[in-house]
Enzyme design. Structure first.
Site, PDB file in Angstrom:
ATOM      1  N   ASP A   6       0.815  -1.215   0.000  1.00  0.00           N
ATOM      2  CA  ASP A   6       0.000   0.000   0.000  1.00  0.00           C
ATOM      3  C   ASP A   6       0.845   1.260   0.000  1.00  0.00           C
ATOM      4  O   ASP A   6       2.029   1.245   0.317  1.00  0.00           O
ATOM      5  CB  ASP A   6      -0.908   0.000   1.231  1.00  0.00           C
ATOM      6  CG  ASP A   6      -0.101  -0.001   2.526  1.00  0.00           C
ATOM      7  OD1 ASP A   6       0.842  -0.796   2.632  1.00  0.00           O
ATOM      8  OD2 ASP A   6      -0.415   0.806   3.424  1.00  0.00           O
ATOM      9  N   GLU A   7       0.196   2.347  -0.336  1.00  0.00           N
ATOM     10  CA  GLU A   7       0.708   3.705  -0.203  1.00  0.00           C
ATOM     11  C   GLU A   7       2.086   3.888  -0.842  1.00  0.00           C
ATOM     12  O   GLU A   7       2.979   4.514  -0.261  1.00  0.00           O
ATOM     13  CB  GLU A   7       0.730   4.112   1.268  1.00  0.00           C
ATOM     14  CG  GLU A   7      -0.671   4.234   1.837  1.00  0.00           C
ATOM     15  CD  GLU A   7      -0.741   4.880   3.207  1.00  0.00           C
ATOM     16  OE1 GLU A   7      -1.602   5.736   3.389  1.00  0.00           O
ATOM     17  OE2 GLU A   7       0.060   4.523   4.084  1.00  0.00           O
TER      18      GLU A   7
END
Length: 888
Positions: free
Chosen positions: A552-553
C-alpha cells in the site's frame, strides 16, 4: 492507499515535504556556548482555532519557558519534536523557523531575528498548520534539544523538562470544519445516547459472546467440581489439557484428564469429534462447528466437527461459568442445563496489531491472543515491519533489529532510526517503546501459543512502501561491509539504488521509504527473510498459509530517476514494463513468485488488486484483471464515505479477488471512541466505538452508510452509484478483521484501551449469524431493531463480559465509557453505556473514586456534580460533569 496518516483521506497525495538541510551527526564538543539545560526548558502546546482564514488549517501556539539560570541564545540550538501536522512557514513569527526533517520528526530553530529567552521568561510562538486538531493526542510529542558549540559540534540531546497541553474549552478548538456537526460529548449528550438502554434482569442477559447459532435452555443445573473427570477422544489431548488448566483457575483445583470414553452413568466432561448438525445443516471437518450439551445427570458433552470445533466449545463452556469464579475460585461451579449448536459465519475472523510504530512486549501479545481465542477469533495479523520499526530477528541479517528496531536521535540512521511518535532521543531509555524486537525464541513462543489456541498468525512483511526500517538497516549493513572492503557483500541485500535521484513524499511524509523493485538484491532480501519466517513456523509446528505483503501507499514519483529501473524498463518492455508506473505490478509478480515457491498465499492491502485507469479527465482505481482469480487475498480498508472508493471491497470480490473486510469506518480500532479532547485516537475517518463493529453489515456495508466522518447524512446518490456485491462476489468475502494501527498506542494500557471492548463487537459480527435487522429494507424499522439488539448486547457486556474481562488473562484494561447525566424535575438522573457497571459521583468538586457515593436512582443534588463509571476492579472512566444549574 491504506491511509493510516491521521488525515490521509483528505491528503489524497497532495501533501508536499518541507525541504530542510540537516547537519551530519557530530561528536560532543569540549567547549560549548553557555545555555540552559534541557531540563530547564518547558513547552506548552495549544490549539487556538480550527478552520482558520476560511480554509482547512488551524492556528496553534507553542509556548517555550526558560526555568533555568542561563538565557537560551540567538544560535547554537535546535529543538526537535514529533508532529504529524505540517506547519505552514509563512505563519511563523520572525525569530524562529519550523521545518520537517523526515516522517513526523520536525525541528524548531532560531533565526537571526531571534531574541534570547532570558531566565524566567516565556516565548509564545503562534503558527498555522494544515488540516485541524481537536484532541490532546494531536499534540507534538517527544521534545528534546540539541546544543552546539561555536564550531558547530553538537552536544548529546537533552529531553525537555516538561511538556503540557492547553485545555480545549471552546467550539473553535473542537470543530474541524463548518460541516462538522459532531458534538463534544457532555453529560447530557451521553445520557441521550444511553437512554434507550435499560438494565435487563440477569436471566434475560445472553451468556455468550459471540451469539451461537442455536441455544436452547434445558431444565436444571450441573454442578461441576474438580472431581469431575475430563474424558477425550483421539487427537484431543491438547484441548483436554487446555480445558483442565482453565478450570483449575476457576475451581482452585485441576480436574483429572483421561483418554477414552467415560463409564456409563458417570457425570463427566466428554470431548469427541464426529458428525453433527448445526441448525439443521450437516457440518464436517474444517467447519469448526460444535454441539455442546450440559445436563444435570450426564454433565458436559462436547462434540466437534473437528478439533477446532471442540476448542470453540471449550471456550463457550468457560464463558458459561459464573462470572464470580473469574474473580475468586469456587469449589463448585453451577452451569445451567443447555443445548448449543454453533459454527462460525466466516472462516476468517481477524485482528491486526501494529507493533512497528510502537513495540508491544511478547507478554502483551500472548495476552491479546488469549482473549482473542476466548471470543473465537482465529487470525492474528502481525504487523511486524513498517517505516518506524522492523521487529523480528532474522538470521544472517542482524542489522534489521540492531538498527531497524531501535529509535533515537540520529541524522543518518546508521546506528538506529530517528525518533517517531514521541519517545525521545535515547534508544535505550526504559520508556522508549519505539525500540524493541522479538527474538527468534520469542516469535516461536508466540506461534506456539497461538497455535494451541487455534489462531493462525499472519506475518506482514510490508513492501515495497512502508519499508524505511528495512531500507536503513540494509544501508547500515552496506556501510559496514564497505568499511571492511567487501563491496560484493555490501550490495548483497541492498534495497535501494544508490544512484536513484527520484523524489517523492508519502502520506506519512517520508521521502526514503520505498524499496527498489529493479534490483536483484531486493528479491534476495525477501527470499532470505521469508526463508527464515518459514523455518520459524516449521520449528513452532504452527500453520502458515499466507504472508501479508503490504503493498500500500506507494507514492507518485518513485523509481523515475533510478538508473537500475531505467535499465530494466529499456530491456523489458515486452514484459509489460514500459514506465515506472508499471514497476509496482512487476514487484508484486516477483514477490508473489517467492511466496508461491513456498506454497504460500499472496495477501496484501487492497492496492495489490487495484490499478489506476484514466476515465475521461479523471484517474480511477479499478480491479486489476492481471491478478484476478489468482488467489490473491485483498484486505480492503477504504470505505470512507465520499472518497469514491466506498465500493472497492465489492468490486474486487466481484472481479475474482478473495476479500477480507477491514473497513475503516467500523473496524479501525485506533480511531477514537468519541470526540472528547481527552479521548485518544485518530479520527480522519470518523469515530469508532464498540457499537460500530457490532452494527457492521459485512455483505451490505451501505447499511452502515448513515453519517459521514463529520456527522452529516451520507448522500443517497453515493450509495446508489456504489458497487453492489454479486452472489459470486459474496462467496469471496472470506471474513472481517479489526485493525489497531499504533501511531498513538504508546503503551500496553493504550493497546487494551483501544482494542477492548471493541473486539467483542468484532467477534459478534465475525462469528454470529447475520441478524434479521441486517436485511431489513425499511430504514426506520431497521434502526429500531438495531437499537433493541444493541441494548441486549450492551447488557451482556455490562453484566457479564466486562466484569469477566476484569480478571480474564490477568485482567484487561478495557476502555470504560463515561456515564451520562441530566437534571429533570429537580433531580439528577444518570445512566451508563453498558448497564451493570457502577456510577459514582461527588458534589464537592473532587474527582470521583471507587469509594465515592454510588448512584442508585434519581437523586436531589446541587451545584457541579462529577460522575464516573467504575468496573469491578475500582478503575474509573473519564469524568462527566453536570452543572445542575444549567442542566447540562
Amino acid at each position: 492507499m491504506r491511509n493510516r496518516s491521521r488525515f490521509g483521506w483528505f491528503i489524497a497525495g497532495t501533501m508536499s515535504l518541507i525541504a530542510c538541510s540537516n547537519p551530519k551527526n557530530q561528536t560532543p564538543a569540549s567547549e560549548t556556548l553557555a545555555h540552559p539545560r534541557g531540563a530547564d526548558l518547558a513547552v506548552t502546546w495549544g490549539v487556538v482555532e480550527n478552520y482558520k482564514k476560511d480554509s482547512v488549517r488551524f492556528g496553534a501556539e507553542l509556548t517555550l519557558e526558560n526555568k533555568g539560570t542561563v538565557a537560551l541564545g540567538k544560535r547554537g540550538w535546535i529543538l526537535y519534536f514529533n508532529y504529524v501536522n505540517t506547519v505552514l512557514p509563512d505563519s511563523l513569527p520572525a525569530g524562529v523557523k519550523i521545518s520537517r526533517v523526515n516522517g513526523d520528526l520536525a525541528k524548531l530553530e532560531p533565526t537571526d531575528a531571534f531574541t534570547p529567552l532570558d531566565p524566567g521568561k516565556t516565548l509564545v510562538i503562534p503558527f498555522d498548520a494544515e488540516f485541524f486538531a481537536i484532541k490532546e493526542s494531536d499534540a507534538p510529542l517527544g521534545y528534546y534539544i540539541v546544543f552546539t558549540d561555536d564550531r558547530g559540534q553538537a552536544t548529546p540531546p537533552e529531553p525537555l523538562g516538561k511538556a503540557s497541553i492547553k485545555p480545549f474549552t471552546n467550539e473553535k478548538q473542537t470543530t474541524r470544519v463548518p460541516i462538522d456537526v459532531i458534538p463534544v460529548p457532555t453529560a447530557q449528550t451521553r445520557f441521550d445516547e444511553n437512554k434507550a438502554l435499560k438494565q435487563l434482569p440477569p436471566a434475560e442477559v445472553s451468556p455468550l459472546v459471540p451469539t451461537p447459532v442455536l441455544m436452547q435452555a434445558q431444565t436444571g443445573q450441573f454442578s461441576l467440581t474438580s472431581a469431575v473427570t475430563i474424558h477425550h477422544g483421539a487427537g484431543l489431548e491438547r484441548e483436554a489439557g487446555f480445558l483442565a488448566a482453565s478450570l483449575e483457575k476457576l475451581l482452585g483445583a485441576k480436574p483429572g484428564v483421561v483418554a477414552g470414553a467415560a463409564p456409563q452413568g458417570t457425570a463427566s466432561i466428554s470431548l469427541t469429534t464426529g458428525s453433527i448438525t448445526v441448525g439443521g445443516q450437516a457440518k464436517q471437518s474444517g467447519d469448526a462447528a460444535y454441539k455442546l450439551t450440559i445436563s444435570p445427570a450426564q454433565g458436559v458433552s462436547i462434540v466437534g466437527s473437528d478439533v477446532t470445533g471442540v476448542f470453540h466449545a471449550i471456550q463457550s463452556l468457560r464463558a458459561l461459568a459464573p462470572v464470580a469464579a473469574y474473580q475468586s475460585a469456587q469449589a463448585t461451579l453451577a452451569f445451567d442445563a443447555v443445548t448449543i449448536e454453533d459454527a462460525p459465519r466466516f472462516a476468517y475472523r481477524g485482528m491486526l496489531i501494529d507493533v512497528a510504530r510502537h513495540f508491544q512486549t511478547k507478554e502483551e501479545i500472548l495476552k491479546v491472543l488469549d482473549v482473542m481465542s476466548f471470543y473465537k477469533l482465529n487470525k492474528f495479523h502481525f504487523h511486524l515491519t513498517d517505516d518506524e520499526g522492523f521487529r523480528l530477528e532474522v538470521k544472517g541479517l542482524p542489522e534489521l533489529t540492531e538498527v531497524g528496531s531501535r529509535r533515537g536521535h540520529t541524522l543518518d540512521s546508521r546506528d538506529f532510526l530517528q525518533p517517531a511518535f514521541g519517545f525521545g532521543p535515547d534508544p535505550a531509555a526504559k520508556d522508549n517503546v519505539g525500540s524493541g524486537h522479538y527474538t527468534r525464541a520469542d516469535f516461536i513462543e508466540i506461534l506456539k501459543y497461538a497455535s494451541e489456541r487455534h489462531i493462525e498468525v499472519i506475518p506482514e512483511l510490508d513492501l515495497p512502501g512502508h519499508a524505511r526500517a528495512a531500507i536503513k538497516s540494509m544501508l547500515a549493513r552496506h556501510a559496514k561491509r564497505m568499511a571492511a572492503n567487501d563491496a560484493a557483500g555490501a550490495k548483497e541485500f541492498l534495497l535501494t539504488d544508490l544512484e536513484d535521484k527520484s523524489t517523492y513524499v508519502t502520506p506519512q511524509f517520508w521521502n526514503d521509504n520505498v524499496v527498489n523493485p529493479c534490483l536483484d538484491s531486493t528479491y534476495k532480501f525477501i527470499n532470505t527473510v521469508i526463508d527464515e519466517i518459514v523455518a520459524m513456523y516449521k520449528e513452532a509446528g504452527a500453520p502458515l498459509q499466507s504472508i501479508h505483503t503490504g503493498g500500500d501507499e506507494v507514492p507518485s514519483g518513485v523509481w523515475v530517476e533510478s538508473p537500475a529501473c531505467k535499465a530494466l524498463i529499456a530491456k523489458a518492455p515486452g514484459d509489460g514494463i514500459e514506465s515506472a508506473d508499471d514497476l509496482s505490478g512487476h514487484f508484486l509478480r516477483e514477490y508473489s513468485k517467492i511466496l508461491t515457491a513456498h506454497q504460500l498465499i499472496t495477501a496484501g492491502w487492497e492496492e495489490i488488486g487495484l490499478k489506476k485507469v484514466k476515465v475521461g479527465d479523471k484517474v480511477e482505481k479499478q480491479p486489476n484483471p492481471v491478478f484476478a482469480n489468482s488467489g490473491f487475498r485483498t484486505f480492503v480498508w477504504n470505505n470512507i464515505w465520499g472518497t469514491g472508493e466506498e465500493g472497492n471491497a465489492y468490486e474486487l470480490a466481484n472481479a475474482g479477488y478473495t476479500v477480507v473486510l477491514s473497513n475503516a469506518t467500523n473496524l479501525y480500532f485506533d480511531f477514537a471512541y468519541d470526540k472528547h479532547p481527552l479521548e485518544p485516537g485518530a479520527y480522519w475517518g470518523g469515530f469508532v466505538d464498540t457499537r460500530k463493529p457490532f452494527e457492521f453489515v459485512p455483505l451490505d456495508i451501505y447499511k452502515n452508510a448513515e453519517k459521514d466522518q463529520f456527522g452529516n447524512p451520507v448522500n443517497p446518490a453515493l450509495i446508489a452509484n456504489a458497487a453492489k456485491l454479486t452472489p459470486e462476489g459474496a462467496k469471496r468475502i472470506l471474513g472481517i478483521q479489526g485493525q489497531l494501527w499504533a501511531e498513538t498506542v504508546g503503551s500496553q494500557a493504550l493497546l487494551e484501551h483501544y482494542v477492548f471492548p471493541k473486539l467483542l463487537g468484532l467477534a459478534e459480527r465475525a462469528w454470529a449469524p447475520d441478524p434479521a435487522w441486517a436485511s431489513e429494507p425499511d430504514a426506520a424499522k431497521r434502526a429500531t431493531q438495531v437499537g433493541e439488539a444493541w441494548s441486549r448486547f450492551a447488557n451482556t457486556l455490562g453484566q457479564r463480559d466486562l466484569p469477566r474481562l476484569d480478571h480474564l488473562s490477568g485482567g484487561i484494561g478495557y476502555r470504560i465509557s463515561p456515564p451520562g447525566a441530566r437534571m429533570i424535575s429537580g433531580k439528577m438522573e444518570a445512566n451508563v453505556a453498558f448497564p451493570g457497571l457502577a456510577i459514582r459521583y461527588t458534589t464537592d468538586g473532587t474527582e470521583p473514586t471507587s469509594s465515592s457515593t454510588l448512584y442508585s436512582g434519581p437523586v436531589s443534588v446541587s451545584g457541579v456534580v462529577k460522575l464516573k463509571t467504575f468496573n469491578t476492579r475500582g478503575e474509573g472512566s473519564l469524568t462527566s460533569t453536570l452543572d445542575t444549574a444549567s442542566g447540562g
